[in-house]
Design an enzyme around this catalytic site. Structure first.
Site, PDB file in Angstrom:
ATOM      1  CD  GLU A 176      45.979  18.599   1.881  1.00 36.17           C
ATOM      2  OE1 GLU A 176      46.620  19.619   1.594  1.00 36.17           O
ATOM      3  OE2 GLU A 176      45.056  18.597   2.708  1.00 36.17           O
ATOM      4  CE  LYS A 221      47.647  18.960   5.155  1.00 34.64           C
ATOM      5  NZ  LYS A 221      47.991  20.314   5.595  1.00 34.64           N
TER       6      LYS A 221
HETATM    7  P1  13P Z   1      42.760  20.992   8.156  1.00 33.29           P
HETATM    8  O1  13P Z   1      43.727  20.353   9.142  1.00 33.29           O
HETATM    9  O2  13P Z   1      41.939  22.082   8.761  1.00 33.29           O
HETATM   10  O3  13P Z   1      41.980  19.953   7.411  1.00 33.29           O
HETATM   11  O4  13P Z   1      43.647  21.747   7.083  1.00 33.29           O
HETATM   12  C1  13P Z   1      44.792  21.136   6.613  1.00 33.29           C
HETATM   13  C2  13P Z   1      45.079  21.544   5.232  1.00 33.29           C
HETATM   14  O5  13P Z   1      46.132  22.068   4.933  1.00 33.29           O
HETATM   15  C3  13P Z   1      44.065  21.281   4.208  1.00 33.29           C
HETATM   16  O6  13P Z   1      44.610  21.506   2.927  1.00 33.29           O
END
Ligand code: 13P
Length: 341
Positions: A176, A221
């Site tokens: 991510e 992600k």
């Molecule tokens: P949000 O969808 O609220 O941005 O959170 C996703 C997430 O896992 C952030 O690390």
């Protein structure tokens, strides 16, 4: 043990996506502040139990849940381990393994994510508890000083090292790199977000290859390509979808089985509309789905309001939001469906 690729593909099963329920104690406190609820071990447990016992949402629309270390080992109020509850609806437990983003040394406005020390041993422990996947979030801010090339590179490097540790442990890494839309000052254009997202993804995949990560056994992600939250740009759903998909096509290899977006401060309906519009631009080389925190949970949290008597209504709100996002993952969501509810 299922292969990494099999787990990754199951997480992006058509019409399903991931629930991000891995808010740290600080972040869940911010969420609970919305309903004026004090944060205790019990309130966190009750809230997450409400979500995990939402049978309709969990069995039909959710493939995996990202948990905190606390929740992975926690029991429901009646003593049933949360892991057992998730298994009942065939939901794969995942675990957030980073330890948060901290000010980057030698840099202005940038952060670097920590948590690599001891990670190999921790992952072994999580694998023993049945975790099938993990998450690590790198944060890329856009300001007049940031991001620097060094900030992007450092975050990409630790993401790759984390991913390799995961794969060694038989755990699918969800990688991510989040280019923030809701950071400060947040007035950047969509064009600037597109450039920074492109540069970030390029650096991340370069590092993943160098580290030897098996791209078929991971998920990405990312953020969507959006203007900053305080930008004056008014950008339509189609433009966000087109710019995001074009950027992903240019930088994400087809070997990656799936991409599961974060919501990043978008409203529930924006996050759903954008995902649906992107899936209408297919065929795409990877599955495109959701891994939302706020955009899946906010309506359920507000409906729940910390009260046992609201659990059933909150579960209905959660199931509705999850169904809307399931339709979006198929490119079949329409605004009327939300209005009707
Ligand atoms: P949000 O969808 O609220 O941005 O959170 C996703 C997430 O896992 C952030 O690390």
């Amino acid at each position: 043990m299922a292969s990494l690729n099999a787990i990754a593909r199951k997480l992006v099963t058509r019409g399903q996506g991931i629930l991000a329920a891995d808010e740290s104690e600080g972040t869940i406190a911010k969420r609970f502040a919305l309903i004026g609820l004090p944060v205790t071990l019990e309130s966190r447990r009750d809230y997450r139990e409400m979500l995990f016992r939402s049978r309709e949402a969990m069995s039909k629309y959710i493939s995996g849940v990202i948990l905190t270390e606390e929740t992975l080992e926690q029991n429901a109020r009646d003593g049933t381990p949360f892991r057992e509850l998730l298994a009942e609806t065939d939901v794969i437990p995942g675990i957030k393994v980073d330890r948060g983003a901290f000010p980057m040394p030698g840099s202005r406005d940038e952060k670097i994510t920590e948590g690599l020390d001891g990670l190999r041993q921790r992952l072994k422990h999580y694998a023993g508890l049945g975790a099938g996947f993990a998450k690590w979030r790198g944060v890329i801010a856009i300001t007049s000083y940031a991001p620097s090339r060094n900030g992007i590179r450092a975050n990409a490097h630790v993401l790759a090292r984390y991913a390799m540790y995961c794969q060694e442990a038989g755990i699918v890494p969800v990688v991510e790199p989040e280019v923030l839309a809701d950071g400060e000052p947040g007035d950047h254009s969509i064009q600037r977000c597109e450039e920074v997202t492109a540069e970030t993804l390029e650096a991340v995949f370069k590092e993943l290859r160098l580290a030897g990560v098996d791209l078929s056994g991971m998920l990405l992600k990312p953020n969507m390509v959006l203007p900053g939250m305080r930008s004056r740009d008014r950008v339509g759903v189609e433009e966000v979808a087109r710019r995001t998909v074009d950027t992903l096509r240019a930088y994400v290899p087809a070997a990656v089985p799936g991409i599961a977006f974060l919501s990043g401060g978008q409203s529930d309906e924006e996050a759903t509309a954008h995902l649906s519009a992107m899936n209408q631009l297919g065929p795409l080389p990877w599955a495109l789905t959701f891994s939302y925190g706020r955009a899946l949970q906010t309506s359920a949290l507000v409906t729940w309001d910390g009260k046992d008597e609201n659990v059933a209504a909150a579960q209905r709100a959660f199931a509705h939001r999850a169904r809307m996002n399931s339709l979006a993952a198929l490119g079949e969501w329409r605004p009327e469906l939300d209005l009707a509810a």
